[in-house]
Design an enzyme around this catalytic site. Sequence first.
Site, short mmCIF file in Angstrom:
data_model
loop_
_atom_site.label_atom_id
_atom_site.label_comp_id
_atom_site.label_asym_id
_atom_site.label_seq_id
_atom_site.Cartn_x
_atom_site.Cartn_y
_atom_site.Cartn_z
N LEU A 131 67.82 57.42 -45.40
CA LEU A 131 67.07 58.44 -44.66
C LEU A 131 68.00 59.35 -43.89
CD1 LEU A 131 64.36 59.58 -43.42
CD2 LEU A 131 64.79 57.99 -41.54
N PRO A 134 73.85 63.69 -42.12
CA PRO A 134 74.70 64.22 -41.04
C PRO A 134 73.94 65.06 -40.03
CG PRO A 134 75.86 64.34 -43.12
CD PRO A 134 74.47 63.87 -43.44
N GLU A 371 67.02 52.24 -36.06
CA GLU A 371 65.57 52.19 -36.32
C GLU A 371 64.76 52.77 -35.17
OE1 GLU A 371 63.72 49.36 -38.69
OE2 GLU A 371 65.54 48.35 -39.31
N THR A 373 65.86 55.39 -31.66
CA THR A 373 66.58 55.27 -30.39
C THR A 373 65.66 54.90 -29.24
OG1 THR A 373 66.24 57.61 -29.85
CG2 THR A 373 68.21 57.05 -31.16
#
Length: 399
Positions: A131, A134, A371, A373
């Site tokens: 997923l 950058p 998964e 923040t």
Amino acid sequence: MAILDPYDHGLTDEERELARMARAFADERVAPQAYEADRTKTLPLGIVAEMGEMGLFGLPFPEEVGGQGGTYLALGLAIEALGRVDQSIAITLEAGVSLGAMPIHRFGTDAQRAELLPDLLAGRALAGFGLTEPEAGSDAGATRTTARRDGDEWVIDGAKQFITNSGTAITRFVTVTAVTGVEDGRKEISTIIVPSGTPGFTVGPAYDKVGWHASDTHPLSFDGARVPAENLLGERGRGFANFLSILDEGRIAIAALATGAAEGCLEAALDYAGSRIVFGERLGTRQSIQFTLARMQQRVHLSRLAWLHAARLRDAGRPFASAAALAKLTAGDAAMDNARDATQIFGGNGFMNEYPVARHYRDAKILEIGEGTTEVQLLVIARALGLTALPPVAAGPVA
């Protein structure tokens, strides 16, 4: 000195037995190799195979597809047990289930499930989920990886980063999100299965990470990578929405992992405080240390209650997204706080990597990031409170 019974939380006899089995495996097989695996940055595939033989990768899947017929709560018990002694092994199991096998089980065709699930659920193969990019993660609109149809194939171009279980010797495939079209000015995002070894699909060198050294994590690139059209996973255009539903479950598992890490720090600190002699007295006789340990116990207990509650909601088919966010937030904070306190109790020894608390101190930070923040969890909780739906406040007269 004793810690509250980790099994005294309304577990069934079967669940208690699973938790004890997983903790025994963690102590006897995982813990002895944890430092060397961390030092050499090597995922011990022998341990992965043993977890497969124990049925851990198949825990939350039905028996008819090769699973154990268990629950997500059962998976959390196993992950918590492993997280006490080695977060890298715990996240390998968590990602292998939540991000590797679960999307295939939930959204795959009968043919995809029949081909891929048996080895994934037996621990003979791993899979990753691509997923993050950058410049894109939670922001689906920023996804730049594309997949275009060319006859009976998808042609994929783009890049992914921070992908767990993507480059091991037993990685079978990665599932990636990609823009497959634009509708009414909005990107259509779908998920596509890309087998390992596909021409044009390159797994980059492993990251030099702060923690989770024995967990496999790589950047991925796609340059005209071609896969069959039937490798589309789920409905076209539903890729990101489907991933979000998987992510909610994953947050429960990450909360269980973080709870295990917090407890591992407490156990180590208790042992050290009971044996370390300072100025002729055991360190644990000092009230400041006793109070620190009591706070650590509080965090473990509340974290376990939080993830168990979220897991029970999920297993009962009830809404659980906000409970999962609360669990991950609570347990992630607990892991970080307990790792810091345990390291302080250990003093100079806590700065040495051969001690588990030092590795927990490095490892725990990602629990506030991966998964979703901490800030994303707060946003989910705020939305559940209805705060983002409040009308704007009218401007009053200027004095």
